[in-house]
Design a protein around this motif. Sequence first.
Motif, PDB file in Angstrom:
ATOM      1  N   PRO A 128       0.812  -1.226   0.000  1.00  0.00           N
ATOM      2  CA  PRO A 128       0.000   0.000   0.000  1.00  0.00           C
ATOM      3  C   PRO A 128       0.842   1.272   0.000  1.00  0.00           C
ATOM      4  O   PRO A 128       0.443   2.278  -0.595  1.00  0.00           O
ATOM      5  CB  PRO A 128      -0.835  -0.123   1.282  1.00  0.00           C
ATOM      6  CG  PRO A 128      -0.118  -1.106   2.130  1.00  0.00           C
ATOM      7  CD  PRO A 128       0.551  -2.046   1.192  1.00  0.00           C
ATOM      8  N   LEU A 129       1.997   1.244   0.656  1.00  0.00           N
ATOM      9  CA  LEU A 129       2.854   2.434   0.644  1.00  0.00           C
ATOM     10  C   LEU A 129       3.352   2.734  -0.758  1.00  0.00           C
ATOM     11  O   LEU A 129       3.400   3.906  -1.181  1.00  0.00           O
ATOM     12  CB  LEU A 129       4.042   2.231   1.593  1.00  0.00           C
ATOM     13  CG  LEU A 129       3.746   2.354   3.090  1.00  0.00           C
ATOM     14  CD1 LEU A 129       4.968   1.956   3.909  1.00  0.00           C
ATOM     15  CD2 LEU A 129       3.323   3.784   3.432  1.00  0.00           C
ATOM     16  N   ALA A 130       3.721   1.694  -1.504  1.00  0.00           N
ATOM     17  CA  ALA A 130       4.168   1.909  -2.885  1.00  0.00           C
ATOM     18  C   ALA A 130       3.025   2.454  -3.735  1.00  0.00           C
ATOM     19  O   ALA A 130       3.231   3.345  -4.581  1.00  0.00           O
ATOM     20  CB  ALA A 130       4.690   0.598  -3.470  1.00  0.00           C
ATOM     21  N   GLY A 131       1.807   1.929  -3.504  1.00  0.00           N
ATOM     22  CA  GLY A 131       0.663   2.430  -4.259  1.00  0.00           C
ATOM     23  C   GLY A 131       0.366   3.887  -3.940  1.00  0.00           C
ATOM     24  O   GLY A 131       0.094   4.693  -4.847  1.00  0.00           O
ATOM     25  N   ILE A 132       0.402   4.231  -2.650  1.00  0.00           N
ATOM     26  CA  ILE A 132       0.146   5.621  -2.259  1.00  0.00           C
ATOM     27  C   ILE A 132       1.190   6.548  -2.851  1.00  0.00           C
ATOM     28  O   ILE A 132       0.879   7.643  -3.362  1.00  0.00           O
ATOM     29  CB  ILE A 132       0.126   5.730  -0.720  1.00  0.00           C
ATOM     30  CG1 ILE A 132      -1.117   5.027  -0.157  1.00  0.00           C
ATOM     31  CG2 ILE A 132       0.148   7.189  -0.278  1.00  0.00           C
ATOM     32  CD1 ILE A 132      -1.152   4.956   1.347  1.00  0.00           C
ATOM     33  N   ARG A 133       2.451   6.128  -2.803  1.00  0.00           N
ATOM     34  CA  ARG A 133       3.515   6.970  -3.356  1.00  0.00           C
ATOM     35  C   ARG A 133       3.321   7.168  -4.858  1.00  0.00           C
ATOM     36  O   ARG A 133       3.469   8.288  -5.377  1.00  0.00           O
ATOM     37  CB  ARG A 133       4.868   6.332  -3.096  1.00  0.00           C
ATOM     38  CG  ARG A 133       6.032   7.145  -3.648  1.00  0.00           C
ATOM     39  CD  ARG A 133       7.357   6.537  -3.287  1.00  0.00           C
ATOM     40  NE  ARG A 133       8.455   7.324  -3.843  1.00  0.00           N
ATOM     41  CZ  ARG A 133       9.743   7.037  -3.665  1.00  0.00           C
ATOM     42  NH1 ARG A 133      10.090   5.977  -2.933  1.00  0.00           N
ATOM     43  NH2 ARG A 133      10.677   7.798  -4.197  1.00  0.00           N
ATOM     44  N   GLY A 134       2.984   6.078  -5.569  1.00  0.00           N
ATOM     45  CA  GLY A 134       2.784   6.201  -7.008  1.00  0.00           C
ATOM     46  C   GLY A 134       1.624   7.121  -7.349  1.00  0.00           C
ATOM     47  O   GLY A 134       1.726   7.948  -8.266  1.00  0.00           O
ATOM     48  N   MET A 135       0.530   7.007  -6.599  1.00  0.00           N
ATOM     49  CA  MET A 135      -0.642   7.847  -6.887  1.00  0.00           C
ATOM     50  C   MET A 135      -0.392   9.302  -6.522  1.00  0.00           C
ATOM     51  O   MET A 135      -0.803  10.224  -7.255  1.00  0.00           O
ATOM     52  CB  MET A 135      -1.854   7.301  -6.138  1.00  0.00           C
ATOM     53  CG  MET A 135      -2.385   5.993  -6.730  1.00  0.00           C
ATOM     54  SD  MET A 135      -3.884   5.360  -5.932  1.00  0.00           S
ATOM     55  CE  MET A 135      -3.195   4.732  -4.403  1.00  0.00           C
ATOM     56  N   THR A 136       0.302   9.566  -5.410  1.00  0.00           N
ATOM     57  CA  THR A 136       0.599  10.960  -5.052  1.00  0.00           C
ATOM     58  C   THR A 136       1.585  11.586  -6.042  1.00  0.00           C
ATOM     59  O   THR A 136       1.451  12.774  -6.385  1.00  0.00           O
ATOM     60  CB  THR A 136       1.186  11.031  -3.636  1.00  0.00           C
ATOM     61  OG1 THR A 136       2.303  10.136  -3.528  1.00  0.00           O
ATOM     62  CG2 THR A 136       0.143  10.667  -2.600  1.00  0.00           C
ATOM     63  N   ASP A 137       2.556  10.798  -6.530  1.00  0.00           N
ATOM     64  CA  ASP A 137       3.474  11.324  -7.544  1.00  0.00           C
ATOM     65  C   ASP A 137       2.717  11.685  -8.816  1.00  0.00           C
ATOM     66  O   ASP A 137       2.996  12.717  -9.446  1.00  0.00           O
ATOM     67  CB  ASP A 137       4.561  10.283  -7.863  1.00  0.00           C
ATOM     68  CG  ASP A 137       5.575  10.139  -6.738  1.00  0.00           C
ATOM     69  OD1 ASP A 137       5.615  11.038  -5.869  1.00  0.00           O
ATOM     70  OD2 ASP A 137       6.316   9.143  -6.733  1.00  0.00           O
ATOM     71  N   ALA A 138       1.750  10.829  -9.173  1.00  0.00           N
ATOM     72  CA  ALA A 138       0.957  11.113 -10.375  1.00  0.00           C
ATOM     73  C   ALA A 138       0.148  12.395 -10.205  1.00  0.00           C
ATOM     74  O   ALA A 138       0.014  13.196 -11.151  1.00  0.00           O
ATOM     75  CB  ALA A 138       0.039   9.927 -10.676  1.00  0.00           C
ATOM     76  N   LEU A 139      -0.377  12.605  -9.001  1.00  0.00           N
ATOM     77  CA  LEU A 139      -1.142  13.822  -8.745  1.00  0.00           C
ATOM     78  C   LEU A 139      -0.242  15.054  -8.735  1.00  0.00           C
ATOM     79  O   LEU A 139      -0.576  16.100  -9.322  1.00  0.00           O
ATOM     80  CB  LEU A 139      -1.884  13.700  -7.410  1.00  0.00           C
ATOM     81  CG  LEU A 139      -3.047  12.694  -7.365  1.00  0.00           C
ATOM     82  CD1 LEU A 139      -3.548  12.528  -5.938  1.00  0.00           C
ATOM     83  CD2 LEU A 139      -4.194  13.158  -8.272  1.00  0.00           C
ATOM     84  N   LEU A 140       0.910  14.961  -8.068  1.00  0.00           N
ATOM     85  CA  LEU A 140       1.808  16.109  -7.972  1.00  0.00           C
ATOM     86  C   LEU A 140       2.433  16.466  -9.315  1.00  0.00           C
ATOM     87  O   LEU A 140       2.662  17.650  -9.610  1.00  0.00           O
ATOM     88  CB  LEU A 140       2.910  15.816  -6.948  1.00  0.00           C
ATOM     89  CG  LEU A 140       2.452  15.712  -5.486  1.00  0.00           C
ATOM     90  CD1 LEU A 140       3.606  15.274  -4.593  1.00  0.00           C
ATOM     91  CD2 LEU A 140       1.909  17.072  -5.012  1.00  0.00           C
ATOM     92  N   ASP A 141       2.710  15.471 -10.147  1.00  0.00           N
ATOM     93  CA  ASP A 141       3.346  15.722 -11.446  1.00  0.00           C
ATOM     94  C   ASP A 141       2.347  16.153 -12.503  1.00  0.00           C
ATOM     95  O   ASP A 141       2.750  16.485 -13.645  1.00  0.00           O
ATOM     96  CB  ASP A 141       4.080  14.461 -11.929  1.00  0.00           C
ATOM     97  CG  ASP A 141       5.258  14.104 -11.033  1.00  0.00           C
ATOM     98  OD1 ASP A 141       5.717  14.996 -10.286  1.00  0.00           O
ATOM     99  OD2 ASP A 141       5.701  12.937 -11.075  1.00  0.00           O
TER     100      ASP A 141
END
Length: 344
Positions: A128-141
């Motif tokens: 779940p941490l990897a998923g959260i990081r990937g989704m937040t990076d997608a939002l921030l970028d």
Amino acid sequence: MNVLVELAKAAPIALFSALPVALVGGLVVHRMRRRSMTATMTALVLVPLFAALFGVVATSGFMYTPQLVGTVAVVVVVAAVTVPAGMLLGRSVARETLWQREAREAERQAEGARRELVAGIGHDLRSPLAGIRGMTDALLDGVVHRPGEVTEYLQRIRQETVRMAGMVEDLFQLSRATSAALRLPAERLALGEIASDAVAAEAAASAAAGVTVAAEDPSCWPTVLGSDADLVRVLRNLLSNAIRHTPAGETVSISAGTRGTEAWLAVQDACGGIPEADLDRVFDPGYRGTDARTPDESSGAGLGLAIAKALVEAQQGTITVRNEPPGCRFEVTLPTADVPARVP
């Protein structure tokens, strides 16, 4: 002077006569040391006595003399005192050795279980941490910028966060439940009301899974001694586990009754059963099963049953599991309200 001369003549005879007995006794002790500590200690006591006796007999020329009779009498008296003492000492040493061996084995198993639990929790949190990081990076970028997609990503982030929070809560509850300092209140509790609270709390999960949860005549269920909140948690954990592994359209049933001075509460699911080789591991921290009980993304850290077992035992109860078609049956036993509470 004559006495010294006689002693000088007798000493070599006594030495060479007692030495073989001592060597044979040492061999016997060496062979017995891995079999019985009591027998070993008894042999250690008897070997020097027999060696001394044989030396005296050899010195007398294997002839009857008053000195020989006195020596035999002394040896018999000494043996009557030292042999029981040796046996008691051997049993004491054997018990101490066995206790230390069991303590080391238990510590080794506990350490292995802790390592396995930490590794499992680390693996479960990593996803779940990897998923959260990937989704937040997608939002921030700005990769995801459409309102509908942003909302979907935020919902998924929230779901993963709730899932991790549940794992952390399970770890806290397991630590609390297995604490030696845990003291739970012993109150009069109606099992029917406990079941009602637990079923209501799991209603959303059962509806989402398409599983029916049915209680058999809860108004007639017995009253027990226990902790309200902790018994509700135990039953919720059992129901959550049963609902997760029961196919849609099937039923999870709850029943209760008395057996002598104990009350029992059972949860029967339709999971298809647990492999016999895994039945003894069901309550191990981190266990989530195989085959019919394969873990999926909705499963937690595998601590629910371990927490249930620890909480039940903290209330002087027991919890067991057995295969019973169409699935398996978890049964909790607790003291009835008519039995005085025991101090843990």
